[in-house]
Design a protein around this motif. Sequence first.
Motif, PDB file in Angstrom:
ATOM      1  N   ASP A 159       0.861  -1.177   0.000  1.00 44.15           N
ATOM      2  CA  ASP A 159       0.000   0.000   0.000  1.00 44.15           C
ATOM      3  C   ASP A 159       0.902   1.233   0.000  1.00 44.15           C
ATOM      4  O   ASP A 159       1.521   1.547   1.021  1.00 44.15           O
ATOM      5  CB  ASP A 159      -0.911  -0.026   1.234  1.00 44.15           C
ATOM      6  CG  ASP A 159      -1.834   1.177   1.349  1.00 44.15           C
ATOM      7  OD1 ASP A 159      -1.617   2.194   0.659  1.00 44.15           O
ATOM      8  OD2 ASP A 159      -2.784   1.109   2.154  1.00 44.15           O
ATOM      9  N   ARG A 183      -5.972  10.544  -1.230  1.00 41.58           N
ATOM     10  CA  ARG A 183      -4.985  11.354  -0.494  1.00 41.58           C
ATOM     11  C   ARG A 183      -5.547  12.737  -0.246  1.00 41.58           C
ATOM     12  O   ARG A 183      -6.297  13.275  -1.052  1.00 41.58           O
ATOM     13  CB  ARG A 183      -3.688  11.494  -1.297  1.00 41.58           C
ATOM     14  CG  ARG A 183      -3.024  10.204  -1.582  1.00 41.58           C
ATOM     15  CD  ARG A 183      -1.903   9.742  -0.725  1.00 41.58           C
ATOM     16  NE  ARG A 183      -1.252  10.649   0.148  1.00 41.58           N
ATOM     17  CZ  ARG A 183      -0.907  10.298   1.399  1.00 41.58           C
ATOM     18  NH1 ARG A 183      -1.216   9.117   1.861  1.00 41.58           N
ATOM     19  NH2 ARG A 183      -0.268  11.121   2.173  1.00 41.58           N
ATOM     20  N   THR A 205      -8.863   4.585  -1.250  1.00 43.77           N
ATOM     21  CA  THR A 205      -8.040   5.595  -0.600  1.00 43.77           C
ATOM     22  C   THR A 205      -7.957   6.834  -1.480  1.00 43.77           C
ATOM     23  O   THR A 205      -7.693   6.774  -2.667  1.00 43.77           O
ATOM     24  CB  THR A 205      -6.614   5.069  -0.354  1.00 43.77           C
ATOM     25  OG1 THR A 205      -6.706   3.897   0.433  1.00 43.77           O
ATOM     26  CG2 THR A 205      -5.760   6.097   0.343  1.00 43.77           C
ATOM     27  N   ASP A 221       0.290   4.435  -0.067  1.00 43.29           N
ATOM     28  CA  ASP A 221      -0.083   5.513   0.851  1.00 43.29           C
ATOM     29  C   ASP A 221       0.305   5.189   2.295  1.00 43.29           C
ATOM     30  O   ASP A 221       0.813   6.047   3.012  1.00 43.29           O
ATOM     31  CB  ASP A 221      -1.573   5.815   0.751  1.00 43.29           C
ATOM     32  CG  ASP A 221      -1.939   6.408  -0.602  1.00 43.29           C
ATOM     33  OD1 ASP A 221      -1.174   7.255  -1.110  1.00 43.29           O
ATOM     34  OD2 ASP A 221      -2.981   6.027  -1.158  1.00 43.29           O
ATOM     35  N   ARG A 236      -2.254   1.413  -4.605  1.00 41.68           N
ATOM     36  CA  ARG A 236      -2.958   2.201  -3.589  1.00 41.68           C
ATOM     37  C   ARG A 236      -4.107   1.333  -3.097  1.00 41.68           C
ATOM     38  O   ARG A 236      -4.786   0.692  -3.887  1.00 41.68           O
ATOM     39  CB  ARG A 236      -3.486   3.492  -4.207  1.00 41.68           C
ATOM     40  CG  ARG A 236      -4.414   4.272  -3.304  1.00 41.68           C
ATOM     41  CD  ARG A 236      -4.722   5.630  -3.898  1.00 41.68           C
ATOM     42  NE  ARG A 236      -3.562   6.492  -3.653  1.00 41.68           N
ATOM     43  CZ  ARG A 236      -3.283   7.577  -4.367  1.00 41.68           C
ATOM     44  NH1 ARG A 236      -4.041   7.928  -5.368  1.00 41.68           N
ATOM     45  NH2 ARG A 236      -2.231   8.307  -4.073  1.00 41.68           N
TER      46      ARG A 236
END
Length: 137
Positions: A82, A133, A131, A84, A127
Motif C-alpha cells: 500500500d 490522499r 483511498t 499511501d 494504492r
Amino acid sequence: MNGTAAAGEAASLRIGSVMVGVREMAGSLAFYRDALGLAVRFASDDFAFLDGGGAGLILRSARDLAVPADERWTELVFAVEDVDAAYDALRSRGVVFRVAPRTVTGDQLAADFRDPDGHVLSIFGPRRAGTVRKEET
C-alpha cells in the motif's frame, strides 16, 4: 553437471544482494535501520548487511564517495503493498520525499526520496482501494 550450466544453457541467476557505497556508516545505517525499518544482519565499520526482504542490501563504507553525476544511474525500489500507508509511515519516521505518490503504470504508484548519501530510493506498489490522499481533495 556439478552445479554449472552445460554449454548452450543459460545460467540461472538471481540477485542475492545489492551493495551501495556510503560516506558515513553510522548515519546511513541508522537511516536504513530506523527510518526504513530494515533488519540488520551484521554491521561493522566497513560493511552493514541488511535484510531487504528478498535481496540483501549491503552498505559499504566509502568515505570519499562522490555524488553521482546523474541521479537516474541507479535507484533502489522497495515494493510495498500500500503506497499511501508506506508513504505516511516513512514520513512519520523522518523520511523526506522528493515526489509524492503518483501513478507510474496501471494501478502502480511510486514516490521517491534520498538516503543520507544522495542515493535515490523509492516505494512502488498499489494504492489501497478507496483511498483518496488529502492532496487530491
